[in-house]
Design a protein around this motif. Sequence first.
Motif, PDB file in Angstrom:
ATOM      1  N   ASN A  31       0.817  -1.222   0.000  1.00  0.00           N
ATOM      2  CA  ASN A  31       0.000   0.000   0.000  1.00  0.00           C
ATOM      3  C   ASN A  31       0.851   1.273   0.000  1.00  0.00           C
ATOM      4  O   ASN A  31       0.536   2.223  -0.721  1.00  0.00           O
ATOM      5  CB  ASN A  31      -0.915   0.025   1.232  1.00  0.00           C
ATOM      6  N   VAL A  34       2.080   2.045  -3.456  1.00  0.00           N
ATOM      7  CA  VAL A  34       0.985   2.481  -4.351  1.00  0.00           C
ATOM      8  C   VAL A  34       0.552   3.904  -3.989  1.00  0.00           C
ATOM      9  O   VAL A  34       0.335   4.747  -4.868  1.00  0.00           O
ATOM     10  CB  VAL A  34      -0.220   1.507  -4.247  1.00  0.00           C
ATOM     11  N   TYR A  38       0.520   7.267  -6.429  1.00  0.00           N
ATOM     12  CA  TYR A  38      -0.677   8.069  -6.756  1.00  0.00           C
ATOM     13  C   TYR A  38      -0.615   9.481  -6.187  1.00  0.00           C
ATOM     14  O   TYR A  38      -1.227  10.400  -6.749  1.00  0.00           O
ATOM     15  CB  TYR A  38      -1.955   7.317  -6.371  1.00  0.00           C
ATOM     16  N   TYR A  45      -3.000  12.805 -13.622  1.00  0.00           N
ATOM     17  CA  TYR A  45      -3.812  11.605 -13.888  1.00  0.00           C
ATOM     18  C   TYR A  45      -4.845  11.812 -15.000  1.00  0.00           C
ATOM     19  O   TYR A  45      -4.963  11.002 -15.924  1.00  0.00           O
ATOM     20  CB  TYR A  45      -4.509  11.125 -12.607  1.00  0.00           C
ATOM     21  N   GLU A  74     -18.137   3.601  -5.511  1.00  0.00           N
ATOM     22  CA  GLU A  74     -16.979   3.494  -6.407  1.00  0.00           C
ATOM     23  C   GLU A  74     -15.733   3.316  -5.556  1.00  0.00           C
ATOM     24  O   GLU A  74     -15.389   4.157  -4.726  1.00  0.00           O
ATOM     25  CB  GLU A  74     -16.824   4.716  -7.330  1.00  0.00           C
ATOM     26  N   VAL A  77     -11.901   5.895  -6.284  1.00  0.00           N
ATOM     27  CA  VAL A  77     -12.586   6.950  -7.058  1.00  0.00           C
ATOM     28  C   VAL A  77     -11.594   7.920  -7.702  1.00  0.00           C
ATOM     29  O   VAL A  77     -11.927   8.623  -8.653  1.00  0.00           O
ATOM     30  CB  VAL A  77     -13.609   7.692  -6.146  1.00  0.00           C
ATOM     31  N   GLY A  78     -10.358   7.945  -7.193  1.00  0.00           N
ATOM     32  CA  GLY A  78      -9.302   8.763  -7.786  1.00  0.00           C
ATOM     33  C   GLY A  78      -9.664  10.231  -7.851  1.00  0.00           C
ATOM     34  O   GLY A  78     -10.151  10.817  -6.872  1.00  0.00           O
ATOM     35  N   ASN A  82     -15.163   9.666 -12.909  1.00  0.00           N
ATOM     36  CA  ASN A  82     -16.455   9.031 -13.232  1.00  0.00           C
ATOM     37  C   ASN A  82     -17.649   9.780 -12.635  1.00  0.00           C
ATOM     38  O   ASN A  82     -18.791   9.584 -13.072  1.00  0.00           O
ATOM     39  CB  ASN A  82     -16.495   7.594 -12.674  1.00  0.00           C
ATOM     40  N   ILE A  95     -14.627   6.086  -2.593  1.00  0.00           N
ATOM     41  CA  ILE A  95     -13.536   5.989  -1.604  1.00  0.00           C
ATOM     42  C   ILE A  95     -12.196   5.877  -2.315  1.00  0.00           C
ATOM     43  O   ILE A  95     -12.097   5.336  -3.424  1.00  0.00           O
ATOM     44  CB  ILE A  95     -13.732   4.820  -0.606  1.00  0.00           C
ATOM     45  N   ASP A  96     -11.167   6.377  -1.654  1.00  0.00           N
ATOM     46  CA  ASP A  96      -9.801   6.274  -2.165  1.00  0.00           C
ATOM     47  C   ASP A  96      -8.867   6.468  -0.979  1.00  0.00           C
ATOM     48  O   ASP A  96      -9.247   7.112  -0.006  1.00  0.00           O
ATOM     49  CB  ASP A  96      -9.538   7.358  -3.220  1.00  0.00           C
ATOM     50  N   PHE A  97      -7.668   5.893  -1.035  1.00  0.00           N
ATOM     51  CA  PHE A  97      -6.759   6.129   0.099  1.00  0.00           C
ATOM     52  C   PHE A  97      -5.766   7.252  -0.158  1.00  0.00           C
ATOM     53  O   PHE A  97      -5.025   7.631   0.739  1.00  0.00           O
ATOM     54  CB  PHE A  97      -6.096   4.848   0.587  1.00  0.00           C
ATOM     55  N   SER A  98      -5.757   7.803  -1.377  1.00  0.00           N
ATOM     56  CA  SER A  98      -4.798   8.863  -1.686  1.00  0.00           C
ATOM     57  C   SER A  98      -5.420  10.231  -1.438  1.00  0.00           C
ATOM     58  O   SER A  98      -6.404  10.605  -2.091  1.00  0.00           O
ATOM     59  CB  SER A  98      -4.350   8.749  -3.139  1.00  0.00           C
ATOM     60  N   MET A 101      -5.351  12.421  -4.667  1.00  0.00           N
ATOM     61  CA  MET A 101      -6.374  12.058  -5.654  1.00  0.00           C
ATOM     62  C   MET A 101      -7.749  12.552  -5.166  1.00  0.00           C
ATOM     63  O   MET A 101      -8.528  13.128  -5.930  1.00  0.00           O
ATOM     64  CB  MET A 101      -6.403  10.541  -5.892  1.00  0.00           C
ATOM     65  N   ASP A 123      -9.181   2.506   2.841  1.00  0.00           N
ATOM     66  CA  ASP A 123      -8.471   1.437   2.137  1.00  0.00           C
ATOM     67  C   ASP A 123      -9.492   0.454   1.548  1.00  0.00           C
ATOM     68  O   ASP A 123     -10.361  -0.040   2.273  1.00  0.00           O
ATOM     69  CB  ASP A 123      -7.537   0.722   3.119  1.00  0.00           C
ATOM     70  N   VAL A 145      -4.240  -2.517  -9.279  1.00  0.00           N
ATOM     71  CA  VAL A 145      -3.408  -1.521  -8.601  1.00  0.00           C
ATOM     72  C   VAL A 145      -3.094  -1.978  -7.181  1.00  0.00           C
ATOM     73  O   VAL A 145      -2.008  -1.748  -6.662  1.00  0.00           O
ATOM     74  CB  VAL A 145      -4.159  -0.154  -8.578  1.00  0.00           C
ATOM     75  N   VAL A 146      -4.047  -2.664  -6.548  1.00  0.00           N
ATOM     76  CA  VAL A 146      -3.949  -2.970  -5.114  1.00  0.00           C
ATOM     77  C   VAL A 146      -3.034  -4.166  -4.837  1.00  0.00           C
ATOM     78  O   VAL A 146      -2.886  -5.046  -5.688  1.00  0.00           O
ATOM     79  CB  VAL A 146      -5.354  -3.249  -4.514  1.00  0.00           C
TER      80      VAL A 146
HETATM   81  C1  LIG Z   1      -5.998   3.905 -11.762  1.00  0.00           C
HETATM   82  S1  LIG Z   1      -6.758   4.911 -10.552  1.00  0.00           S
HETATM   83  C2  LIG Z   1      -8.486   4.767 -10.974  1.00  0.00           C
HETATM   84  C3  LIG Z   1      -9.235   6.053 -10.761  1.00  0.00           C
HETATM   85  C4  LIG Z   1     -10.667   6.082 -11.334  1.00  0.00           C
HETATM   86  N1  LIG Z   1     -11.501   5.057 -10.745  1.00  0.00           N
HETATM   87  C5  LIG Z   1     -10.704   5.985 -12.841  1.00  0.00           C
HETATM   88  O1  LIG Z   1     -11.701   5.479 -13.372  1.00  0.00           O
HETATM   89  O2  LIG Z   1      -9.791   6.482 -13.498  1.00  0.00           O
HETATM   90  C6  LIG Z   1      -6.642   3.889  -9.124  1.00  0.00           C
HETATM   91  C7  LIG Z   1      -7.061   4.611  -7.846  1.00  0.00           C
HETATM   92  O3  LIG Z   1      -7.126   3.641  -6.809  1.00  0.00           O
HETATM   93  C8  LIG Z   1      -6.584   4.205  -5.622  1.00  0.00           C
HETATM   94  N2  LIG Z   1      -6.142   3.094  -4.776  1.00  0.00           N
HETATM   95  C9  LIG Z   1      -5.116   2.257  -4.967  1.00  0.00           C
HETATM   96  N3  LIG Z   1      -5.046   1.356  -3.978  1.00  0.00           N
HETATM   97  C10 LIG Z   1      -6.054   1.648  -3.131  1.00  0.00           C
HETATM   98  C11 LIG Z   1      -6.522   1.088  -1.912  1.00  0.00           C
HETATM   99  N4  LIG Z   1      -5.923   0.025  -1.374  1.00  0.00           N
HETATM  100  N5  LIG Z   1      -7.594   1.637  -1.318  1.00  0.00           N
HETATM  101  C12 LIG Z   1      -8.218   2.716  -1.872  1.00  0.00           C
HETATM  102  N6  LIG Z   1      -7.828   3.297  -3.005  1.00  0.00           N
HETATM  103  C13 LIG Z   1      -6.760   2.770  -3.638  1.00  0.00           C
HETATM  104  C14 LIG Z   1      -5.466   5.106  -6.106  1.00  0.00           C
HETATM  105  O4  LIG Z   1      -5.145   6.083  -5.144  1.00  0.00           O
HETATM  106  C15 LIG Z   1      -6.073   5.685  -7.379  1.00  0.00           C
HETATM  107  O5  LIG Z   1      -6.777   6.863  -7.107  1.00  0.00           O
END
Ligand SMILES: C[S@@+](CC[C@H](N)C(=O)[O-])C[C@H]1O[C@@H](n2cnc3c(N)ncnc32)[C@H](O)[C@@H]1O
Length: 235
Positions: A31, A34, A38, A45, A74, A77-78, A82, A95-98, A101, A123, A145-146
């Motif tokens: 994590n 990653v 991000y 992005y 979602e 969500v980055g 969307n 939700i997102d952990f960054s 983003m 997360d 990604v995860v």
């Molecule tokens: C490739 S982007 C996708 C963003 C968006 N959903 C799209 O359609 O473009 C991947 C996203 O997943 C998030 N991410 C990665 N690992 C994660 C985790 N373990 N928990 C939450 N978010 C995570 C990243 O921070 C990033 O914003």
Amino acid sequence: MALFDQKPIKPDDDVVASRDSAALSVTAVENDFVERVYEKLAKVYDLTFGPTLHPGRVQAIQRMIAAPGSTILEVGVGTGINVPMYPRDCDIVGIDFSSSMLEKARERVERKGITNVRLLQMDAADLKFADNTFDIVYAPYLISVVPDPVKVAAEMHRVCKPGGHVIFLNHFRSRNPLLSRAERMISPFTVHIGFKADLDLPGFLAQAGLAPVSIEKVNIPRLWSLVTCVKDRAA
Ligand SMILES: C[S@@+](CC[C@H](N)C(=O)[O-])C[C@H]1O[C@@H](n2cnc3c(N)ncnc32)[C@H](O)[C@@H]1O
């Protein structure tokens, strides 16, 4: 509730599987790694991953025939790319952990005057929602990604209501042997720009215990898949 146009998949199509977790990808990430990637990607992005991956995003949401009042989560969500496309009469949680983003996503929501979306830092492998909360749980471009895609899928399934939909939009390892070899070779490098290039779809589905109702190829070239699963009503 008929939320999706469903196309049954043939048994030999995509779901013959390996149960070896190391076989899902040659690349392991954590994590922290990653998150760092991000935090850096946030500024660029939408330019780099925006247009190329957009047809798949549009197709996924067009398939998502959500009834008014549906709840949609979602996951990953980055920058909120969307978010403007979801029906305004549904309740959306992203939700997102960054934090970087999410900051971009918050700016977008405010700029566009969107009021049916809540954005939370979380997360994907440890969702802070009760079981059976959402009608649709959707992970666009997240699962490769995860660090642990199977754990994330289990969380997505847990928070989805029985009869609801768990959806993945993602690139998976090709079934073409040459392409597949190339994807395995580049995967240790692609993680530095945010994803594993070689996640194995049949292995992932088998380990996650998921049997999709449809798998559609999306984007151009058609190297990405829209994978739709329905949570058993008896679950
Ligand atoms: C490739 S982007 C996708 C963003 C968006 N959903 C799209 O359609 O473009 C991947 C996203 O997943 C998030 N991410 C990665 N690992 C994660 C985790 N373990 N928990 C939450 N978010 C995570 C990243 O921070 C990033 O914003």
